[in-house]
Design a protein around this motif. Sequence first.
Motif, PDB file in Angstrom:
ATOM      1  N   GLN A 178      14.388  43.098  54.588  1.00  0.00           N
ATOM      2  CA  GLN A 178      14.926  43.948  53.524  1.00  0.00           C
ATOM      3  C   GLN A 178      13.842  44.294  52.500  1.00  0.00           C
ATOM      4  OE1 GLN A 178      18.105  44.991  53.675  1.00  0.00           O
ATOM      5  NE2 GLN A 178      17.924  46.265  51.847  1.00  0.00           N
ATOM      6  N   ARG A 179      13.033  43.299  52.126  1.00  0.00           N
ATOM      7  CA  ARG A 179      11.969  43.533  51.133  1.00  0.00           C
ATOM      8  C   ARG A 179      10.974  44.579  51.609  1.00  0.00           C
ATOM      9  NH1 ARG A 179      12.229  37.873  50.642  1.00  0.00           N
ATOM     10  NH2 ARG A 179      10.379  37.620  51.985  1.00  0.00           N
ATOM     11  N   HIS A 180      10.758  44.650  52.913  1.00  0.00           N
ATOM     12  CA  HIS A 180       9.763  45.574  53.446  1.00  0.00           C
ATOM     13  C   HIS A 180      10.391  46.826  54.059  1.00  0.00           C
ATOM     14  CE1 HIS A 180       7.442  41.838  53.150  1.00  0.00           C
ATOM     15  NE2 HIS A 180       6.373  42.592  53.125  1.00  0.00           N
ATOM     16  N   GLY A 181      11.709  46.966  53.926  1.00  0.00           N
ATOM     17  CA  GLY A 181      12.373  48.156  54.447  1.00  0.00           C
ATOM     18  C   GLY A 181      12.313  48.285  55.955  1.00  0.00           C
ATOM     19  N   ALA A 182      12.283  47.143  56.648  1.00  0.00           N
ATOM     20  CA  ALA A 182      12.162  47.153  58.105  1.00  0.00           C
ATOM     21  C   ALA A 182      13.500  46.840  58.756  1.00  0.00           C
ATOM     22  CB  ALA A 182      11.121  46.124  58.547  1.00  0.00           C
ATOM     23  N   THR A 183      13.904  47.647  59.724  1.00  0.00           N
ATOM     24  CA  THR A 183      15.149  47.496  60.498  1.00  0.00           C
ATOM     25  C   THR A 183      16.293  46.952  59.632  1.00  0.00           C
ATOM     26  OG1 THR A 183      14.686  45.254  61.308  1.00  0.00           O
ATOM     27  CG2 THR A 183      13.830  47.090  62.603  1.00  0.00           C
ATOM     28  N   PRO A 184      16.765  47.745  58.656  1.00  0.00           N
ATOM     29  CA  PRO A 184      17.747  47.243  57.691  1.00  0.00           C
ATOM     30  C   PRO A 184      19.071  46.847  58.327  1.00  0.00           C
ATOM     31  CG  PRO A 184      17.546  49.629  57.554  1.00  0.00           C
ATOM     32  CD  PRO A 184      16.454  49.165  58.463  1.00  0.00           C
ATOM     33  N   VAL A 185      19.536  45.657  57.969  1.00  0.00           N
ATOM     34  CA  VAL A 185      20.844  45.142  58.400  1.00  0.00           C
ATOM     35  C   VAL A 185      21.452  44.417  57.209  1.00  0.00           C
ATOM     36  CG1 VAL A 185      22.053  43.542  59.936  1.00  0.00           C
ATOM     37  CG2 VAL A 185      20.107  44.871  60.813  1.00  0.00           C
ATOM     38  N   HIS A 186      22.688  44.749  56.860  1.00  0.00           N
ATOM     39  CA  HIS A 186      23.363  44.073  55.752  1.00  0.00           C
ATOM     40  C   HIS A 186      23.686  42.639  56.153  1.00  0.00           C
ATOM     41  CE1 HIS A 186      23.661  47.751  53.478  1.00  0.00           C
ATOM     42  NE2 HIS A 186      24.339  48.351  54.447  1.00  0.00           N
ATOM     43  N   ALA A 187      23.273  41.696  55.306  1.00  0.00           N
ATOM     44  CA  ALA A 187      23.506  40.279  55.593  1.00  0.00           C
ATOM     45  C   ALA A 187      23.626  39.506  54.283  1.00  0.00           C
ATOM     46  CB  ALA A 187      22.372  39.706  56.435  1.00  0.00           C
ATOM     47  N   VAL A 188      24.595  38.588  54.233  1.00  0.00           N
ATOM     48  CA  VAL A 188      24.840  37.776  53.038  1.00  0.00           C
ATOM     49  C   VAL A 188      25.143  36.351  53.487  1.00  0.00           C
ATOM     50  CG1 VAL A 188      26.283  37.459  50.982  1.00  0.00           C
ATOM     51  CG2 VAL A 188      25.793  39.778  51.823  1.00  0.00           C
ATOM     52  N   ALA A 189      24.574  35.365  52.789  1.00  0.00           N
ATOM     53  CA  ALA A 189      24.888  33.963  53.085  1.00  0.00           C
ATOM     54  C   ALA A 189      26.180  33.571  52.384  1.00  0.00           C
ATOM     55  CB  ALA A 189      23.762  33.057  52.643  1.00  0.00           C
ATOM     56  N   ALA A 190      26.945  32.699  53.029  1.00  0.00           N
ATOM     57  CA  ALA A 190      28.232  32.275  52.465  1.00  0.00           C
ATOM     58  C   ALA A 190      28.344  30.759  52.499  1.00  0.00           C
ATOM     59  CB  ALA A 190      29.385  32.904  53.243  1.00  0.00           C
ATOM     60  N   ARG A 191      28.828  30.206  51.363  1.00  0.00           N
ATOM     61  CA  ARG A 191      29.043  28.765  51.234  1.00  0.00           C
ATOM     62  C   ARG A 191      30.419  28.363  51.751  1.00  0.00           C
ATOM     63  NH1 ARG A 191      26.606  25.241  47.365  1.00  0.00           N
ATOM     64  NH2 ARG A 191      25.595  27.121  46.577  1.00  0.00           N
ATOM     65  N   ASP A 192      31.390  29.245  51.578  1.00  0.00           N
ATOM     66  CA  ASP A 192      32.767  28.915  51.950  1.00  0.00           C
ATOM     67  C   ASP A 192      33.496  30.176  52.393  1.00  0.00           C
ATOM     68  OD1 ASP A 192      33.389  30.299  49.563  1.00  0.00           O
ATOM     69  OD2 ASP A 192      33.371  28.431  48.402  1.00  0.00           O
ATOM     70  N   THR A 193      34.761  30.012  52.759  1.00  0.00           N
ATOM     71  CA  THR A 193      35.539  31.136  53.266  1.00  0.00           C
ATOM     72  C   THR A 193      35.666  32.239  52.235  1.00  0.00           C
ATOM     73  OG1 THR A 193      36.811  29.607  54.647  1.00  0.00           O
ATOM     74  CG2 THR A 193      37.748  31.792  54.312  1.00  0.00           C
ATOM     75  N   ARG A 194      35.858  31.867  50.980  1.00  0.00           N
ATOM     76  CA  ARG A 194      36.017  32.888  49.938  1.00  0.00           C
ATOM     77  C   ARG A 194      34.779  33.772  49.841  1.00  0.00           C
ATOM     78  NH1 ARG A 194      36.461  30.956  43.793  1.00  0.00           N
ATOM     79  NH2 ARG A 194      34.319  30.411  44.356  1.00  0.00           N
ATOM     80  N   GLU A 195      33.593  33.159  49.846  1.00  0.00           N
ATOM     81  CA  GLU A 195      32.361  33.951  49.775  1.00  0.00           C
ATOM     82  C   GLU A 195      32.190  34.808  51.025  1.00  0.00           C
ATOM     83  OE1 GLU A 195      29.643  30.994  46.942  1.00  0.00           O
ATOM     84  OE2 GLU A 195      28.974  31.513  48.966  1.00  0.00           O
ATOM     85  N   ALA A 196      32.581  34.268  52.171  1.00  0.00           N
ATOM     86  CA  ALA A 196      32.455  35.028  53.410  1.00  0.00           C
ATOM     87  C   ALA A 196      33.393  36.237  53.405  1.00  0.00           C
ATOM     88  CB  ALA A 196      32.749  34.129  54.600  1.00  0.00           C
ATOM     89  N   LEU A 197      34.603  36.049  52.919  1.00  0.00           N
ATOM     90  CA  LEU A 197      35.550  37.165  52.836  1.00  0.00           C
ATOM     91  C   LEU A 197      35.029  38.250  51.899  1.00  0.00           C
ATOM     92  CD1 LEU A 197      38.907  35.174  52.704  1.00  0.00           C
ATOM     93  CD2 LEU A 197      38.213  36.781  54.503  1.00  0.00           C
ATOM     94  N   ARG A 198      34.441  37.830  50.784  1.00  0.00           N
ATOM     95  CA  ARG A 198      33.900  38.799  49.835  1.00  0.00           C
ATOM     96  C   ARG A 198      32.734  39.575  50.468  1.00  0.00           C
ATOM     97  NH1 ARG A 198      33.892  35.716  45.593  1.00  0.00           N
ATOM     98  NH2 ARG A 198      31.754  34.924  45.810  1.00  0.00           N
TER      99      ARG A 198
END
Length: 398
Positions: A107-127
């Motif tokens: 993401q920092r280098h603008g290479a092959t962009p894919v949305h990704a987020v780390a999640a601690r629990d179900t609530r964060e994953a749902l968000r």
Amino acid sequence: MAALTRGYMLQAVAKEHRIWVFKEEEPTWEQSLICGHTVVDTLDHQAMLRAAHDVAERGIPISGILCWDETRIQPSALLAENLGLPTMSPTVVATCRDKLATRNALQRHGATPVHAVAARDTREALRAAATIGYPVVLKPRALVGSNGTTLVTDPEHLTAVFESVATRSMPEVRERFPDPVVVEEYLDGPEISVDSLCWEGEVTPVFMARKHLGFPPHFEEVGHTVDAADPLLRDAELSRALHAAHAALGLSHGWTHTEWRLTARGPRLVEINARSGGDLIPYLGRLVTGVDAALAAASLALGERPAIPLRPQGAAAIRFLYPEQDTVVGSVQVDRSRLPATVELVEILAAPGQELLLPPAAHVTCRYALVIVTGDTPEQCAEALGAAERAVSLVPGS
């Protein structure tokens, strides 16, 4: 299993180099290929460093560190760095090992962009999933072999499977994260892998495998096909994506195994590994190109640029055989009179009495046999694989 999946690589290196092996247990099948060994925890680079000093004190010079096991790449890089030997940067290797760190670097280098987020629990994953948009893929951050990776179609599905993904573990994976799951956008399209030589920032794809996946919503790799005439080897867009991904992670020297989805928006990186491919893909690559990935990796471990004498010819493919349902093995039988002449290898993977549990309960370990074939084209390989599979039978036990 290791004798099959990596034994051919050790054999190739042993023909050219003297090898001292570090293992957690006494060597068995490796004995005829090595000049010595040390029993040591290979996930602990400090323990290996002490063992390496002991080897050196015996008057045995250590010229390079070679590893092709995903979970041991990081400690091996740290060992090589501490010994002042050629290696990929341990920091770079750690970034490859962490699926979120990989995405952040891209993401920092603008290479092959894919949305990704780390999640601690179900609530964060749902968000995260609501922001990214369904379907999404849940991945454990550091596991291997697609273990736990699950396609999720809606909030109810995510809620039902999150905990199993978050708590999945493997004994050989010691990395721990407070947010253990990565939520990613789903990448549609065919999946491929590319084994490449990196030297002074130049990335040369040596062979490419088309993946065959099964057991949805999981991503079990049930086979691979390597074609010397695959047009993707000369595809300018994929070449640019390969260079961009390696540059983003700082991979300038080494042998890498990258996995890609060919989406409507172009190639998108699934993951990047600082090692050669698994699932006997280098074996297929050697059959098709004449290039030995193990010897290339050995040269890189010595700080030398490997010779890549490409002699592309034909195609090769592997298929792993799975039971139709969870079962206990009675026996696995091969009717060799029914095998096509183009069969290169048939191996039985399951022993009598072994329990085979299909995904998601288990991955990879539920295979009961494998078949490798060659042909002029991928289509010929597919036909031969079908015939060979019919010659292998699984007899359930009680």
